[in-house]
Design an enzyme around this catalytic site. Sequence first.
Site, PDB file in Angstrom:
ATOM      1  N   LYS A  55      24.012  35.641  46.446  1.00 31.00           N
ATOM      2  CA  LYS A  55      23.400  36.853  45.887  1.00 31.00           C
ATOM      3  C   LYS A  55      22.584  36.531  44.640  1.00 31.00           C
ATOM      4  O   LYS A  55      21.451  36.986  44.492  1.00 31.00           O
ATOM      5  CB  LYS A  55      24.479  37.895  45.549  1.00 31.00           C
ATOM      6  CG  LYS A  55      25.135  38.535  46.756  1.00 31.00           C
ATOM      7  CD  LYS A  55      26.274  39.452  46.323  1.00 31.00           C
ATOM      8  CE  LYS A  55      27.005  40.054  47.500  1.00 31.00           C
ATOM      9  NZ  LYS A  55      28.131  40.920  47.070  1.00 31.00           N
ATOM     10  N   ALA A  71      27.989  39.540  41.841  1.00 31.20           N
ATOM     11  CA  ALA A  71      29.438  39.461  42.024  1.00 31.20           C
ATOM     12  C   ALA A  71      29.778  39.782  43.467  1.00 31.20           C
ATOM     13  O   ALA A  71      29.005  40.436  44.179  1.00 31.20           O
ATOM     14  CB  ALA A  71      30.140  40.431  41.080  1.00 31.20           C
ATOM     15  N   ASP A  72      30.949  39.327  43.874  1.00 31.79           N
ATOM     16  CA  ASP A  72      31.455  39.675  45.186  1.00 31.79           C
ATOM     17  C   ASP A  72      32.958  39.846  45.082  1.00 31.79           C
ATOM     18  O   ASP A  72      33.631  39.069  44.405  1.00 31.79           O
ATOM     19  CB  ASP A  72      31.135  38.584  46.216  1.00 31.79           C
ATOM     20  CG  ASP A  72      31.436  39.067  47.620  1.00 31.79           C
ATOM     21  OD1 ASP A  72      30.640  39.877  48.136  1.00 31.79           O
ATOM     22  OD2 ASP A  72      32.472  38.663  48.180  1.00 31.79           O
ATOM     23  N   THR A  73      33.474  40.874  45.748  1.00 32.18           N
ATOM     24  CA  THR A  73      34.899  41.175  45.711  1.00 32.18           C
ATOM     25  C   THR A  73      35.436  41.270  47.123  1.00 32.18           C
ATOM     26  O   THR A  73      34.825  41.887  47.985  1.00 32.18           O
ATOM     27  CB  THR A  73      35.153  42.526  44.992  1.00 32.18           C
ATOM     28  OG1 THR A  73      34.631  42.444  43.664  1.00 32.18           O
ATOM     29  CG2 THR A  73      36.638  42.859  44.937  1.00 32.18           C
ATOM     30  N   ALA A 108      34.367  37.050  42.467  1.00 39.00           N
ATOM     31  CA  ALA A 108      33.589  35.942  41.903  1.00 39.00           C
ATOM     32  C   ALA A 108      32.355  36.523  41.225  1.00 39.00           C
ATOM     33  O   ALA A 108      31.737  37.457  41.737  1.00 39.00           O
ATOM     34  CB  ALA A 108      33.170  34.966  42.990  1.00 39.00           C
TER      35      ALA A 108
END
EC number: 3.6.1.9
Length: 194
Positions: A55, A71-73, A108
């Site tokens: 991203k 960010a990634d969750t 992250a």
Amino acid sequence: MYQKAALILASASPRRAELLAQIGVSFQVVPANIDETPANGEQPNAYVKRMAMEKVAAVAKLYADRVVLAADTSVIVDGEIWGKPLNRQHAKVMLNGLSGRQHQVVTAIAVHYDGNVELAVSETEVLFAVLTDQQIDRYVATGEADDKAGAYGIQGAAGCFVERLNGSYFGVMGLPLYETAVLLGKTGMTVGPR
């Protein structure tokens, strides 16, 4: 040194935008458009790191002179990645799967600046109370589960499902503020009270 408005948030998440604003960061939203399908056999931590990196890279190509944050969750249950529900029936299945169990939420965060990329990971253990079918049905009917990893938003009505949490509340929301502040501080940005 970057000015406050130099930040690009590579996410369409209103929660991430609210959290950045909460810590005094000015930003422009430019969502990343990437394929978020996990690779075969990809481990959950590796997946969220890869997603955050992809991203940030996709948006940094367009804004090389700016600081870009992505960010990634993911919700992790028994080592399996649980993303957003496909529909409301799927949301009910997911919530039934979380009922009375502990799961992990991994977020992250990647920050791109001056050709550098910094990465941080937040891991939080969450224990859900035992949920009744009625609680699940009522919650899903609110629409709150529709676009959330694991089919719940801890900052909303599902907060009453959380019996115990060990880690970052904000990480469960999708943007751990401590780790975010540390990464943005490395770029020279001022974060927090002014």
